[in-house]
Scaffold this active site. Structure first.
Site, PDB file in Angstrom:
ATOM      1  N   ASP A   1      10.215 -17.247  81.241  1.00 17.48           N
ATOM      2  CA  ASP A   1      10.150 -17.524  82.682  1.00 17.48           C
ATOM      3  C   ASP A   1      10.013 -16.202  83.431  1.00 17.48           C
ATOM      4  OD1 ASP A   1      10.875 -18.543  85.405  1.00 17.48           O
ATOM      5  OD2 ASP A   1      11.483 -20.329  84.303  1.00 17.48           O
TER       6      ASP A   1
ATOM      7  N   LYS B   1       4.780 -25.578  92.479  1.00 20.74           N
ATOM      8  CA  LYS B   1       4.753 -27.040  92.658  1.00 20.74           C
ATOM      9  C   LYS B   1       4.811 -27.526  94.109  1.00 20.74           C
ATOM     10  CE  LYS B   1       9.729 -27.615  92.269  1.00 20.74           C
ATOM     11  NZ  LYS B   1      10.845 -28.406  91.812  1.00 20.74           N
TER      12      LYS B   1
ATOM     13  N   SER C   1       1.615 -34.745  86.418  1.00 19.63           N
ATOM     14  CA  SER C   1       2.272 -35.394  87.548  1.00 19.63           C
ATOM     15  C   SER C   1       1.557 -36.677  87.926  1.00 19.63           C
ATOM     16  CB  SER C   1       2.235 -34.414  88.724  1.00 19.63           C
ATOM     17  OG  SER C   1       2.520 -35.074  89.925  1.00 19.63           O
ATOM     18  N   ALA C   2       2.308 -37.601  88.505  1.00 19.69           N
ATOM     19  CA  ALA C   2       1.700 -38.824  89.036  1.00 19.69           C
ATOM     20  C   ALA C   2       0.733 -38.511  90.165  1.00 19.69           C
ATOM     21  CB  ALA C   2       2.793 -39.762  89.537  1.00 19.69           C
TER      22      ALA C   2
ATOM     23  N   TYR D   1      -2.583 -28.252  94.526  1.00 19.89           N
ATOM     24  CA  TYR D   1      -1.565 -28.451  93.486  1.00 19.89           C
ATOM     25  C   TYR D   1      -2.000 -29.574  92.538  1.00 19.89           C
ATOM     26  CZ  TYR D   1       2.558 -30.271  91.169  1.00 19.89           C
ATOM     27  OH  TYR D   1       3.417 -30.756  90.218  1.00 19.89           O
TER      28      TYR D   1
ATOM     29  N   LYS E   1      -3.281 -29.601  88.403  1.00 18.17           N
ATOM     30  CA  LYS E   1      -2.782 -30.440  87.303  1.00 18.17           C
ATOM     31  C   LYS E   1      -3.953 -31.159  86.628  1.00 18.17           C
ATOM     32  CE  LYS E   1       1.550 -29.524  87.559  1.00 18.17           C
ATOM     33  NZ  LYS E   1       2.166 -28.744  86.474  1.00 18.17           N
TER      34      LYS E   1
ATOM     35  N   PHE F   1       6.818 -39.082  87.397  1.00 14.45           N
ATOM     36  CA  PHE F   1       6.889 -39.671  88.731  1.00 14.45           C
ATOM     37  C   PHE F   1       7.863 -38.796  89.540  1.00 14.45           C
ATOM     38  CE2 PHE F   1       3.884 -43.169  88.922  1.00 14.45           C
ATOM     39  CZ  PHE F   1       3.308 -42.977  87.681  1.00 14.45           C
ATOM     40  N   ASN F   2       8.899 -39.290  90.169  1.00 16.49           N
ATOM     41  CA  ASN F   2       9.682 -38.417  91.061  1.00 16.49           C
ATOM     42  C   ASN F   2      11.035 -38.049  90.448  1.00 16.49           C
ATOM     43  OD1 ASN F   2       7.593 -39.739  92.711  1.00 16.49           O
ATOM     44  ND2 ASN F   2       8.578 -38.701  94.403  1.00 16.49           N
TER      45      ASN F   2
ATOM     46  N   LEU G   1      12.261 -35.465  99.095  1.00 16.82           N
ATOM     47  CA  LEU G   1      13.244 -36.347  99.724  1.00 16.82           C
ATOM     48  C   LEU G   1      14.684 -36.096  99.239  1.00 16.82           C
ATOM     49  CD1 LEU G   1      13.781 -38.765 101.581  1.00 16.82           C
ATOM     50  CD2 LEU G   1      13.482 -40.237  99.574  1.00 16.82           C
TER      51      LEU G   1
ATOM     52  N   GLY H   1      -1.308 -36.840 103.889  1.00 14.16           N
ATOM     53  CA  GLY H   1      -1.522 -36.863 102.435  1.00 14.16           C
ATOM     54  C   GLY H   1      -0.605 -37.819 101.687  1.00 14.16           C
ATOM     55  N   ASP H   2       0.423 -38.374 102.367  1.00 11.65           N
ATOM     56  CA  ASP H   2       1.340 -39.298 101.677  1.00 11.65           C
ATOM     57  C   ASP H   2       0.683 -40.650 101.434  1.00 11.65           C
ATOM     58  OD1 ASP H   2       3.474 -37.654 101.307  1.00 11.65           O
ATOM     59  OD2 ASP H   2       4.764 -38.571 102.830  1.00 11.65           O
TER      60      ASP H   2
END
Ligand code: NAD
Ligand code: UFG
Length: 335
Positions: free
Chosen positions: A31, A84, A124-125, A148, A152, A177-178, A199, A293-294
């Site tokens: 890292d 991310k 990522s989803a 981003y 991916k 997913f989240n 969130l 974008g949501d």
């Protein structure tokens, strides 16, 4: 197996290190601490009661990677390292492509040089763009709406091309997913820089009093209560899926692509209520305009993960909220 964990000091990486060590694998964490510190790994050492091999370095630095591959007999790589933040990627596309795409190419080149061809990738989803329906299966059309997401998608395509060029590669693309929640100990968890975009960290920082109120982005979506619906998955379940992926990787032909979600969608308001119950704290919120974008709804069809990996999520939103709260309340300033 001896596994190189790029980005192993980060949120999902640190939980995965715990899971792998507890299941008998050995790891080397690599890292550059651009979004973490070695404190997370010190805490992982306490959880697993053993010391962890830590190599500081950047995935774009081929010479440093060669040193690490020379020093340790690496049999597989789990590649978490990457930037991310969606909004930041719109403002700094070159930085995102350099880090996420350029960095992945450098890592794959060095793996090839050392004959190490087992690779698990954090996708990522977000690669499903705005899905035409839910639940989402792995064969849905792919698209990206920001750099981003594009990074991916590019890396997924690079990996598919690589496997076409050489049958020896065994690759697993994991589409998360989240991810939310934290390890049961409350000692490791998500520690975003500055004001959280996502969130769950925003809700927990509001509950602990660091933020005045949550803005609920949109109350007019075509969903159960008008707010956005997502598939929240406990980070320990997610970490366990990486262990299962490593157990299966020798049987992969070319590329296996797997959704990692629970299959359940919860709205923003449902998450606020669940968090209030789990924490006993009030989470004040106000409705705000939709965030650019949501999408309205996004949740996985998790069947293939069960079929291929023999894995399914076992932790529900109550546990996700309780564990996120334990981490947040014990570490109000993060690490
Ligand atoms: P994180 O930021 O906590 O962890 C990423 C780690 O990678 C950090 O420790 C960071 O210092 C390191 N890193 C970044 N660039 C590096 C580089 N060039 N060289 C070496 N190390 C580098 O993020 P996370 O939430 O743990 O995410 C891990 C992976 O999963 C990322 O690739 C992310 O895109 C992907 N993912 C995350 C989510 C999510 O909501 N958290 C969802 C889908 C996919
Ligand atoms: N939300 C709010 N207020 C906030 C933050 C979020 O109402 O302050 C809402 C969003 O509008 C959305 C839901 O909460 O409806 C979830 O938003 P997040 O930002 O937590 O997550 P996203 O689904 O937008 O995106 C996340 C990651 C992406 C990743 C995607 C799928 O940020 O990188 O999950 O894995 F690609």
């Amino acid at each position: 197996m001896n596994i190189l964990i790029t980005g192993g000091a980060g949120y999902i990486g640190s939980h995965t290190v715990v899971e792998l060590l507890e299941n008998g694998h050995s790891v080397v964490v690599y890292d550059n601490y651009s979004n973490s510190s070695n404190e997370s790994i010190k805490r992982v050492e306490k959880i697993v009661n053993t010391s962890i091999l830590l190599e500081e370095g950047d995935i774009r630095n081929r010479d440093r990677l060669r040193e690490v591959f020379t020093a340790h007999k690496i049999e597989a790589v789990i590649h978490f390292a990457g930037l991310k933040a969606v909004g930041e990627s719109v403002e700094q596309p070159l930085r995102y492509y350099d880090n996420n795409v350029g960095g992945s190419v450098a890592l794959l080149e060095v793996m090839e040089e050392f004959g190490c061809k087992k690779f698990v990738f954090s996708s990522s989803a977000t690669v499903y763009g705005d899905p035409h329906t839910v639940p989402i299966t792995e064969d849905f059309p792919l698209s990206a709406t920001n750099p981003y997401g594009q990074s991916k998608l590019f890396v997924e395509e690079i990996l598919r091309d690589l496997s076409t060029s050489d049958d020896a590669w065994q690759i697993i693309l994991l589409r998360y997913f989240n991810p939310v929640g934290a390890h049961k100990s409350g000692t490791i968890g998500e520690d975003p820089n500055g004001i959280p975009n996502n969130l769950m960290p925003f809700i927990s920082q509001t509950a602990v009093g660091k933020r005045e109120y949550l803005s609920v982005f949109g109350d007019d979506y075509d969903t159960k209560d008008g707010s956005g619906v997502r598939d929240y998955i406990h980070v320990v379940d997610l970490a366990n899926a990486h262990f299962k992926a490593i157990e299966k990787i020798n049987s992969v032909e070319k590329v296996a692509t797997i959704n990692l979600g629970t299959g359940n969608g919860y709205s923003v308001i449902e998450m606020v209520k669940a968090f209030e119950e789990a924490s006993g704290k009030k989470v004040p919120y106000k409705t705000a305009p939709r965030r650019a974008g949501d999408i309205a709804e996004c949740y996985a069809d998790p069947k293939y993960a069960k079929e291929f990996l023999g894995w399914e999520a076992t932790r529900g939103i109550k546990e996700m909220c309780e564990d996120a709260w334990r981490w947040q309340s014990q570490n109000p300033q993060g690490y």
